[in-house]
Design a protein around this motif. Structure first.
Motif, mmCIF file in Angstrom:
data_model
loop_
_atom_site.group_PDB
_atom_site.id
_atom_site.type_symbol
_atom_site.label_atom_id
_atom_site.label_comp_id
_atom_site.label_asym_id
_atom_site.label_seq_id
_atom_site.Cartn_x
_atom_site.Cartn_y
_atom_site.Cartn_z
ATOM 1 N N GLU A 113 2.081 -0.959 -3.387
ATOM 2 C CA GLU A 113 2.028 -0.469 -4.763
ATOM 3 C C GLU A 113 1.243 0.838 -4.795
ATOM 4 O O GLU A 113 0.172 0.931 -4.204
ATOM 5 C CB GLU A 113 1.354 -1.500 -5.658
ATOM 6 C CG GLU A 113 1.250 -1.070 -7.111
ATOM 7 C CD GLU A 113 0.611 -2.126 -7.979
ATOM 8 O OE1 GLU A 113 1.349 -3.005 -8.455
ATOM 9 O OE2 GLU A 113 -0.619 -2.076 -8.158
ATOM 10 N N SER A 115 5.682 1.495 -7.381
ATOM 11 C CA SER A 115 5.683 1.296 -5.934
ATOM 12 C C SER A 115 5.634 2.629 -5.203
ATOM 13 O O SER A 115 5.989 3.667 -5.744
ATOM 14 C CB SER A 115 6.957 0.543 -5.528
ATOM 15 O OG SER A 115 7.035 0.394 -4.128
ATOM 16 N N LEU A 156 7.902 -1.579 -12.191
ATOM 17 C CA LEU A 156 7.934 -2.918 -12.773
ATOM 18 C C LEU A 156 7.176 -2.868 -14.086
ATOM 19 O O LEU A 156 6.104 -2.266 -14.161
ATOM 20 C CB LEU A 156 7.254 -3.901 -11.809
ATOM 21 C CG LEU A 156 6.796 -5.250 -12.349
ATOM 22 C CD1 LEU A 156 7.999 -6.107 -12.691
ATOM 23 C CD2 LEU A 156 5.921 -5.948 -11.330
ATOM 24 N N PRO A 198 1.267 -8.775 -13.958
ATOM 25 C CA PRO A 198 2.350 -9.389 -13.182
ATOM 26 C C PRO A 198 2.098 -10.893 -13.019
ATOM 27 O O PRO A 198 0.991 -11.317 -12.701
ATOM 28 C CB PRO A 198 2.282 -8.664 -11.832
ATOM 29 C CG PRO A 198 1.634 -7.353 -12.136
ATOM 30 C CD PRO A 198 0.656 -7.651 -13.242
ATOM 31 N N GLU A 243 10.912 -8.260 -13.124
ATOM 32 C CA GLU A 243 9.979 -9.124 -12.404
ATOM 33 C C GLU A 243 10.678 -10.367 -11.853
ATOM 34 O O GLU A 243 10.382 -10.822 -10.741
ATOM 35 C CB GLU A 243 8.834 -9.520 -13.336
ATOM 36 C CG GLU A 243 7.706 -10.234 -12.659
ATOM 37 C CD GLU A 243 6.514 -10.432 -13.575
ATOM 38 O OE1 GLU A 243 5.458 -10.800 -13.039
ATOM 39 O OE2 GLU A 243 6.628 -10.235 -14.799
ATOM 40 N N LEU A 266 12.188 -9.509 -8.587
ATOM 41 C CA LEU A 266 11.169 -9.299 -7.558
ATOM 42 C C LEU A 266 10.520 -10.592 -7.093
ATOM 43 O O LEU A 266 9.968 -10.660 -5.999
ATOM 44 C CB LEU A 266 10.106 -8.330 -8.067
ATOM 45 C CG LEU A 266 10.587 -6.889 -8.247
ATOM 46 C CD1 LEU A 266 9.554 -6.083 -9.016
ATOM 47 C CD2 LEU A 266 10.898 -6.247 -6.900
ATOM 48 N N GLU A 267 10.588 -11.637 -7.906
ATOM 49 C CA GLU A 267 10.016 -12.930 -7.521
ATOM 50 C C GLU A 267 10.943 -13.746 -6.624
ATOM 51 O O GLU A 267 10.567 -14.810 -6.148
ATOM 52 C CB GLU A 267 9.627 -13.736 -8.763
ATOM 53 C CG GLU A 267 8.342 -13.259 -9.398
ATOM 54 C CD GLU A 267 7.146 -13.297 -8.441
ATOM 55 O OE1 GLU A 267 6.992 -14.262 -7.669
ATOM 56 O OE2 GLU A 267 6.373 -12.331 -8.445
ATOM 57 N N TRP A 314 8.529 -8.804 -4.571
ATOM 58 C CA TRP A 314 7.358 -8.204 -5.216
ATOM 59 C C TRP A 314 6.298 -7.888 -4.165
ATOM 60 O O TRP A 314 5.723 -6.798 -4.160
ATOM 61 C CB TRP A 314 6.786 -9.135 -6.297
ATOM 62 C CG TRP A 314 5.636 -8.507 -7.007
ATOM 63 C CD1 TRP A 314 5.684 -7.705 -8.101
ATOM 64 C CD2 TRP A 314 4.248 -8.589 -6.662
ATOM 65 N NE1 TRP A 314 4.422 -7.274 -8.455
ATOM 66 C CE2 TRP A 314 3.519 -7.811 -7.585
ATOM 67 C CE3 TRP A 314 3.544 -9.245 -5.647
ATOM 68 C CZ2 TRP A 314 2.141 -7.666 -7.533
ATOM 69 C CZ3 TRP A 314 2.173 -9.111 -5.601
ATOM 70 C CH2 TRP A 314 1.479 -8.321 -6.539
#
Length: 162
Positions: free
Chosen positions: A62, A84, A91, A97, A134, A137-138, A155
């Motif tokens: 990140e 990122s 995100l 998050p 999100e 990304l999970e 993520w």
């Protein structure tokens, strides 16, 4: 899976280089810093308030985060934008998050106003960021890089560390 999710997963796989875990080949922090500064300035203007930010995150893929304070949002919950070091990925989340199971849950619970979310998305797109949900990304990480997490996710690959 929606077409957009398929496209975004393909993009995440394209950026994945096992030789470059924390930052991509050809990483140019000066360019990220310039765009990130523009992001902070634009969010401060759009929400008419100073926004806390952190950048150049160490030992992480990140680059940085911008926090739109709760007092400046319609729902009274802060909005966090994570950027990122890879591929202009960004995100957006309510509070932090992982605080909600995605933006839809935050909206359903009255913690995120759609007009505020649209304002953030418009800013990110105008600045050339690719907004990744999100929820996507999970998903379990399934790329070639060796991530040493218990259960690596996309993520962790592009916004966290293992």
């Amino acid at each position: 899976m929606a077409d957009r999710d398929v496209e975004l997963l393909a993009l995440l796989r394209d950026f994945d280089d096992p030789q470059h875990i924390e930052r991509p080949r050809g990483y140019e922090p000066r360019l990220l810093r310039t765009r990130f500064s523009a992001l902070v300035a634009r969010l401060e203007s759009d929400f008419a308030t100073p926004c806390d930010s952190e950048q150049d995150t160490q030992d992480s893929s990140e680059y940085g985060r911008v926090h739109v304070p709760a007092e400046a949002t319609t729902a009274g919950t802060r909005i966090v934008v994570c950027v990122s070091k890879f591929g202009d990925l960004a995100l957006v989340c309510a509070d932090n998050p992982g605080a909600f199971l995605g933006l839809q849950e935050a909206q359903d619970l009255g913690e995120l106003d759609i007009a505020d979310l649209e304002k953030v998305h418009r800013t990110l797109v105008d600045l050339g960021y690719v907004v990744v949900p999100e929820e996507l990304l999970e998903r379990d990480y399934e790329g070639p890089s060796a991530l040493w997490c218990h259960r690596p996710t996309w993520w962790q690959r592009y916004f966290g560390s293992c």
